[in-house]
Design a protein around this motif. Structure first.
Motif, PDB file in Angstrom:
ATOM      1  N   PRO A   1       0.826  -1.221   0.000  1.00  0.00           N
ATOM      2  CA  PRO A   1       0.000   0.000   0.000  1.00  0.00           C
ATOM      3  C   PRO A   1       0.855   1.265   0.000  1.00  0.00           C
ATOM      4  CG  PRO A   1      -0.002  -1.026   2.162  1.00  0.00           C
ATOM      5  CD  PRO A   1       0.692  -1.986   1.256  1.00  0.00           C
ATOM      6  N   GLY A   2       0.308   2.335  -0.557  1.00  0.00           N
ATOM      7  CA  GLY A   2       1.007   3.612  -0.579  1.00  0.00           C
ATOM      8  C   GLY A   2       0.928   4.322   0.766  1.00  0.00           C
ATOM      9  N   GLU A   3       1.810   5.284   0.947  1.00  0.00           N
ATOM     10  CA  GLU A   3       1.874   6.037   2.201  1.00  0.00           C
ATOM     11  C   GLU A   3       0.589   6.807   2.474  1.00  0.00           C
ATOM     12  OE1 GLU A   3       4.847   9.417   4.217  1.00  0.00           O
ATOM     13  OE2 GLU A   3       5.358   8.438   2.317  1.00  0.00           O
ATOM     14  N   PHE A   4      -0.091   7.220   1.378  1.00  0.00           N
ATOM     15  CA  PHE A   4      -1.330   7.994   1.528  1.00  0.00           C
ATOM     16  C   PHE A   4      -2.555   7.178   1.095  1.00  0.00           C
ATOM     17  CE2 PHE A   4       1.739  11.550   0.177  1.00  0.00           C
ATOM     18  CZ  PHE A   4       2.213  11.704   1.477  1.00  0.00           C
ATOM     19  N   ALA A   5      -2.504   5.866   1.289  1.00  0.00           N
ATOM     20  CA  ALA A   5      -3.569   4.989   0.807  1.00  0.00           C
ATOM     21  C   ALA A   5      -4.943   5.384   1.355  1.00  0.00           C
ATOM     22  CB  ALA A   5      -3.262   3.541   1.171  1.00  0.00           C
ATOM     23  N   ARG A   6      -5.006   5.792   2.612  1.00  0.00           N
ATOM     24  CA  ARG A   6      -6.298   6.113   3.217  1.00  0.00           C
ATOM     25  C   ARG A   6      -6.937   7.382   2.627  1.00  0.00           C
ATOM     26  NH1 ARG A   6      -5.273   7.370   9.418  1.00  0.00           N
ATOM     27  NH2 ARG A   6      -4.179   5.374   9.233  1.00  0.00           N
ATOM     28  N   TYR A   7      -6.130   8.160   1.888  1.00  0.00           N
ATOM     29  CA  TYR A   7      -6.644   9.400   1.311  1.00  0.00           C
ATOM     30  C   TYR A   7      -6.876   9.297  -0.209  1.00  0.00           C
ATOM     31  CZ  TYR A   7      -4.741  11.052   5.754  1.00  0.00           C
ATOM     32  OH  TYR A   7      -4.446  11.214   7.078  1.00  0.00           O
TER      33      TYR A   7
ATOM     34  N   LEU B   1      -7.945  11.715  -4.751  1.00  0.00           N
ATOM     35  CA  LEU B   1      -7.802  11.286  -6.157  1.00  0.00           C
ATOM     36  C   LEU B   1      -9.060  10.629  -6.696  1.00  0.00           C
ATOM     37  CD1 LEU B   1      -4.163   9.836  -6.363  1.00  0.00           C
ATOM     38  CD2 LEU B   1      -4.967  12.163  -6.809  1.00  0.00           C
ATOM     39  N   HIS B   2     -10.061  10.478  -5.830  1.00  0.00           N
ATOM     40  CA  HIS B   2     -11.327   9.845  -6.228  1.00  0.00           C
ATOM     41  C   HIS B   2     -11.116   8.411  -6.741  1.00  0.00           C
ATOM     42  CE1 HIS B   2     -12.988  13.846  -5.716  1.00  0.00           C
ATOM     43  NE2 HIS B   2     -12.134  14.322  -6.624  1.00  0.00           N
ATOM     44  N   VAL B   3     -10.185   7.705  -6.088  1.00  0.00           N
ATOM     45  CA  VAL B   3      -9.930   6.298  -6.407  1.00  0.00           C
ATOM     46  C   VAL B   3     -10.448   5.467  -5.238  1.00  0.00           C
ATOM     47  CG1 VAL B   3      -8.214   4.542  -6.950  1.00  0.00           C
ATOM     48  CG2 VAL B   3      -7.902   6.902  -7.761  1.00  0.00           C
ATOM     49  N   ALA B   4     -11.510   4.725  -5.487  1.00  0.00           N
ATOM     50  CA  ALA B   4     -12.144   3.963  -4.410  1.00  0.00           C
ATOM     51  C   ALA B   4     -11.570   2.552  -4.318  1.00  0.00           C
ATOM     52  CB  ALA B   4     -13.649   3.902  -4.644  1.00  0.00           C
ATOM     53  N   GLY B   5     -11.715   1.954  -3.138  1.00  0.00           N
ATOM     54  CA  GLY B   5     -11.362   0.547  -2.953  1.00  0.00           C
ATOM     55  C   GLY B   5      -9.882   0.265  -2.859  1.00  0.00           C
ATOM     56  N   VAL B   6      -9.065   1.266  -2.534  1.00  0.00           N
ATOM     57  CA  VAL B   6      -7.620   1.053  -2.411  1.00  0.00           C
ATOM     58  C   VAL B   6      -7.328   0.320  -1.099  1.00  0.00           C
ATOM     59  CG1 VAL B   6      -5.369   2.158  -2.180  1.00  0.00           C
ATOM     60  CG2 VAL B   6      -7.021   3.027  -3.843  1.00  0.00           C
ATOM     61  N   SER B   7      -6.622  -0.816  -1.198  1.00  0.00           N
ATOM     62  CA  SER B   7      -6.294  -1.596  -0.001  1.00  0.00           C
ATOM     63  C   SER B   7      -5.208  -0.904   0.811  1.00  0.00           C
ATOM     64  CB  SER B   7      -5.810  -2.993  -0.407  1.00  0.00           C
ATOM     65  OG  SER B   7      -5.382  -3.723   0.722  1.00  0.00           O
ATOM     66  N   GLN B   8      -5.322  -1.019   2.121  1.00  0.00           N
ATOM     67  CA  GLN B   8      -4.331  -0.447   3.018  1.00  0.00           C
ATOM     68  C   GLN B   8      -3.460  -1.511   3.662  1.00  0.00           C
ATOM     69  OE1 GLN B   8      -5.884   2.668   5.670  1.00  0.00           O
ATOM     70  NE2 GLN B   8      -7.711   2.829   4.374  1.00  0.00           N
ATOM     71  N   GLU B   9      -3.538  -2.750   3.158  1.00  0.00           N
ATOM     72  CA  GLU B   9      -2.738  -3.848   3.686  1.00  0.00           C
ATOM     73  C   GLU B   9      -1.978  -4.533   2.559  1.00  0.00           C
ATOM     74  OE1 GLU B   9      -5.148  -6.553   5.828  1.00  0.00           O
ATOM     75  OE2 GLU B   9      -5.749  -5.100   7.371  1.00  0.00           O
ATOM     76  N   SER B  10      -0.766  -4.982   2.868  1.00  0.00           N
ATOM     77  CA  SER B  10       0.035  -5.713   1.888  1.00  0.00           C
ATOM     78  C   SER B  10      -0.567  -7.094   1.658  1.00  0.00           C
ATOM     79  CB  SER B  10       1.484  -5.864   2.383  1.00  0.00           C
ATOM     80  OG  SER B  10       2.093  -4.605   2.565  1.00  0.00           O
TER      81      SER B  10
ATOM     82  N   PHE C   1      -0.597   6.925  -3.250  1.00  0.00           N
ATOM     83  CA  PHE C   1      -1.998   6.716  -2.875  1.00  0.00           C
ATOM     84  C   PHE C   1      -2.461   5.295  -3.216  1.00  0.00           C
ATOM     85  CE2 PHE C   1      -1.523  11.255  -3.463  1.00  0.00           C
ATOM     86  CZ  PHE C   1      -2.280  11.822  -2.451  1.00  0.00           C
ATOM     87  N   THR C   2      -2.151   4.862  -4.433  1.00  0.00           N
ATOM     88  CA  THR C   2      -2.690   3.586  -4.924  1.00  0.00           C
ATOM     89  C   THR C   2      -1.816   2.391  -4.592  1.00  0.00           C
ATOM     90  OG1 THR C   2      -1.616   3.900  -7.072  1.00  0.00           O
ATOM     91  CG2 THR C   2      -3.868   4.743  -6.827  1.00  0.00           C
ATOM     92  N   GLY C   3      -0.571   2.618  -4.150  1.00  0.00           N
ATOM     93  CA  GLY C   3       0.321   1.527  -3.813  1.00  0.00           C
ATOM     94  C   GLY C   3       1.110   1.014  -5.004  1.00  0.00           C
ATOM     95  N   ILE C   4       1.965   0.030  -4.752  1.00  0.00           N
ATOM     96  CA  ILE C   4       2.835  -0.558  -5.785  1.00  0.00           C
ATOM     97  C   ILE C   4       2.556  -2.054  -5.873  1.00  0.00           C
ATOM     98  CG2 ILE C   4       5.220  -1.092  -6.423  1.00  0.00           C
ATOM     99  CD1 ILE C   4       6.087   1.461  -5.129  1.00  0.00           C
ATOM    100  N   THR C   5       2.430  -2.553  -7.095  1.00  0.00           N
ATOM    101  CA  THR C   5       2.274  -3.982  -7.332  1.00  0.00           C
ATOM    102  C   THR C   5       3.457  -4.482  -8.161  1.00  0.00           C
ATOM    103  OG1 THR C   5      -0.140  -3.880  -7.251  1.00  0.00           O
ATOM    104  CG2 THR C   5       0.840  -5.797  -8.333  1.00  0.00           C
ATOM    105  N   LEU C   6       4.228  -5.410  -7.594  1.00  0.00           N
ATOM    106  CA  LEU C   6       5.344  -6.023  -8.304  1.00  0.00           C
ATOM    107  C   LEU C   6       4.923  -7.403  -8.782  1.00  0.00           C
ATOM    108  CD1 LEU C   6       8.396  -5.095  -6.033  1.00  0.00           C
ATOM    109  CD2 LEU C   6       7.521  -3.904  -8.045  1.00  0.00           C
ATOM    110  N   CYS C   7       5.299  -7.735 -10.006  1.00  0.00           N
ATOM    111  CA  CYS C   7       4.907  -9.010 -10.624  1.00  0.00           C
ATOM    112  C   CYS C   7       6.150  -9.813 -10.988  1.00  0.00           C
ATOM    113  CB  CYS C   7       4.050  -8.744 -11.853  1.00  0.00           C
ATOM    114  SG  CYS C   7       3.480 -10.248 -12.679  1.00  0.00           S
ATOM    115  N   ASP C   8       6.178 -11.057 -10.566  1.00  0.00           N
ATOM    116  CA  ASP C   8       7.244 -11.959 -11.011  1.00  0.00           C
ATOM    117  C   ASP C   8       6.650 -13.342 -11.215  1.00  0.00           C
ATOM    118  OD1 ASP C   8       8.652 -13.476  -8.181  1.00  0.00           O
ATOM    119  OD2 ASP C   8       6.995 -12.070  -8.099  1.00  0.00           O
ATOM    120  N   THR C   9       7.413 -14.208 -11.863  1.00  0.00           N
ATOM    121  CA  THR C   9       6.941 -15.565 -12.151  1.00  0.00           C
ATOM    122  C   THR C   9       7.920 -16.575 -11.574  1.00  0.00           C
ATOM    123  OG1 THR C   9       7.997 -15.421 -14.331  1.00  0.00           O
ATOM    124  CG2 THR C   9       5.635 -14.994 -14.220  1.00  0.00           C
TER     125      THR C   9
END
Length: 334
Positions: free
Chosen positions: A42-48, A53-62, A203-211
Motif C-alpha cells: 500500500p502507498g503512504e497515503f492509501a487512506r486518502y 484522487l477519487h480512487v475507491a477501494g484502495v487496499s491499506q494492507e500488503s 496513494f494507490t500503492g505498488i504492485t510487483l509481478c514476477d513468475t
C-alpha cells in the motif's frame, strides 16, 4: 603350476568373461508450473486515495496473489528394482564403455548418455520488476514541510494535478516553452508521466509481478482417475495436496494403447541386452472441470521389456543409447 591353472580355466570356459549388472528405469513425471505472483504494497497515503484522487477501494494492507499461467511436462528415470539384469561381455566387447546413472540405470554403451529433458518454462521465470520508489519522487518543498500526513496527501494530490495539466499543455502544443523537436517533446512527456505515476503510487500503492517455476514430481505405477496432484492457494501459492487452503488440481492418466501384461524373462542373466518398449499415456491436468493442459507421454510403466540379441555385443565398437526416462533404445550402431 601357473600354466595348469590357465589350462583349467580355459577348459571351464570362464576365462574371457565380464558381467555388468544394470537396471531399467520406470518413468517419473515432472509437472512444471509457471506461477505468476503479484505482490501489493500500500502507498503512504492509501487512506486518502478516495478523498483526494477519487480512487475507491484502495487496499491499506500488503498482500500477494498467485495464479498458474503456464504448464509443461518433462520426464526422468528412476531405477525399477523389478528390472535388474546382467549383461555378459566376451572377447573384445569386454573393453566396452558402459555408462550407468548414479542408481545403476543403463544409459549407454560406447556413447555419451542423452541429456535429460529440460522444461521450456525455465526461461520464462523472472525476478520482481524494479519500481521507482515513491519516496524519491520529486515531492515539492511545500509537501515535505507539511505538518501532518493528511496535509502532505492533500498537497501531493495538488502536485499530481499540476503535472497532469502541464502534460496536457505539452501534448496539445499550448505550453509556453514548447520543445524544438518531437524527440525532445516525447522525452518531456515521458518524464512527466514517470513523476505522475510515482506520486500517484503514494496513494494507490505498488504492485510487483514476477513468475516462479514450481515442479511437482509423480511416479505413477498405474492409470489414475482425477487424483489430486497439488493445490494452489491464491494467497500462499503452491501448497501441499493435503492442504485444504488451496484449490485442488486433478490429474488423470490413461494408457492409450494398453498391452497385455508380459511377464519379465525368468532368466534375467541370459545373453543379450534387455530394454524397455514404452507405452504412451495421456495426462490431463484440470481444476475442477476446467482443463489446464493435456500431454501424451511415453512411459515405461505402460510398455514391456524386450531382449536385444547377444550378437550385437560381439564387437567392442558397438554403440548404443537408451532414453534415460523410458529405457527405450534410441540409437544402436554396430
Amino acid at each position: 603350476m601357473k600354466t595348469r591353472f590357465i589350462l583349467l580355466f580355459s577348459i571351464l570356459g570362464i576365462l574371457p568373461l565380464r558381467a555388468q549388472t544394470y537396471y531399467l528405469p520406470k518413468t517419473v513425471l515432472q509437472i512444471h508450473l509457471l506461477v505468476e505472483k503479484k505482490s501489493y504494497t500500500p502507498g503512504e497515503f492509501a487512506r486518502y486515495a478516495d478523498k483526494y484522487l477519487h480512487v475507491a477501494g484502495v487496499s491499506q494492507e500488503s498482500h500477494a496473489t498467485h495464479r498458474i499461467i503456464g504448464c509443461d511436462i518433462t520426464t526422468i528415470g528412476m531405477r525399477d528394482t523389478t528390472k535388474c539384469f546382467t549383461l555378459h561381455l566376451k572377447g573384445k566387447s569386454e573393453a566396452a564403455d558402459i555408462r550407468l546413472s548414479d542408481d545403476g540405470v543403463l544409459l549407454s554403451i560406447n556413447a555419451d548418455p542423452l541429456a535429460p529433458a529440460r522444461s521450456s518454462l525455465v526461461s520464462s521465470a523472472s525476478s520482481p520488476k524494479a519500481s521507482r520508489s515513491p519516496r524519491v519522487a520529486s515531492l515539492s518543498a511545500e509537501v515535505l514541510a507539511a505538518g501532518s500526513k493528511a496535509k502532505m496527501a492533500e498537497l501531493t494530490a495538488q502536485q499530481i494535478t499540476d503535472l497532469r495539466e502541464r502534460r496536457q499543455l505539452l501534448a496539445t502544443g499550448e505550453a509556453d516553452n514548447m520543445p524544438q523537436d518531437e524527440r525532445q517533446l516525447q522525452l518531456m512527456l515521458n518524464e512527466l508521466d514517470s513523476q505522475c505515476q510515482a506520486l500517484t503510487s503514494l496513494f494507490t500503492g505498488i504492485t510487483l509481478c514476477d513468475t516462479l517455476v514450481h515442479v511437482v514430481t509423480l511416479c505413477p505405477v498405474k492409470e489414475l482417475e482425477r487424483e489430486v496432484a497439488f493445490r494452489l492457494s491464491r494467497r500462499l501459492g503452491l501448497v501441499d495436496k493435503d492442504d485444504l487452503s488451496g484449490i485442488p488440481y486433478y490429474i488423470t492418466l490413461r494408457s492409450l494403447h494398453p498391452v497385455d501384461d508380459i511377464p519379465l524373462p525368468e532368466n534375467k542373466k541370459g545373453e543379450g541386452l534387455y530394454a524397455n518398449v514404452p507405452g504412451t499415456a495421456e495426462l490431463t491436468l484440470q481444476q475442477e472441470d476446467l482443463p489446464l493442459a493435456t500431454f501424451q507421454i511415453p512411459m515405461a510403466q505402460f510398455g514391456f521389456v524386450e531382449l536385444r540379441e547377444a550378437s550385437l555385443f560381439k564387437r567392442y565398437n558397438m554403440s548404443l543409447q537408451l532414453h534415460p526416462a523410458t529405457g527405450a533404445v534410441i540409437s544402436c550402431h554396430p
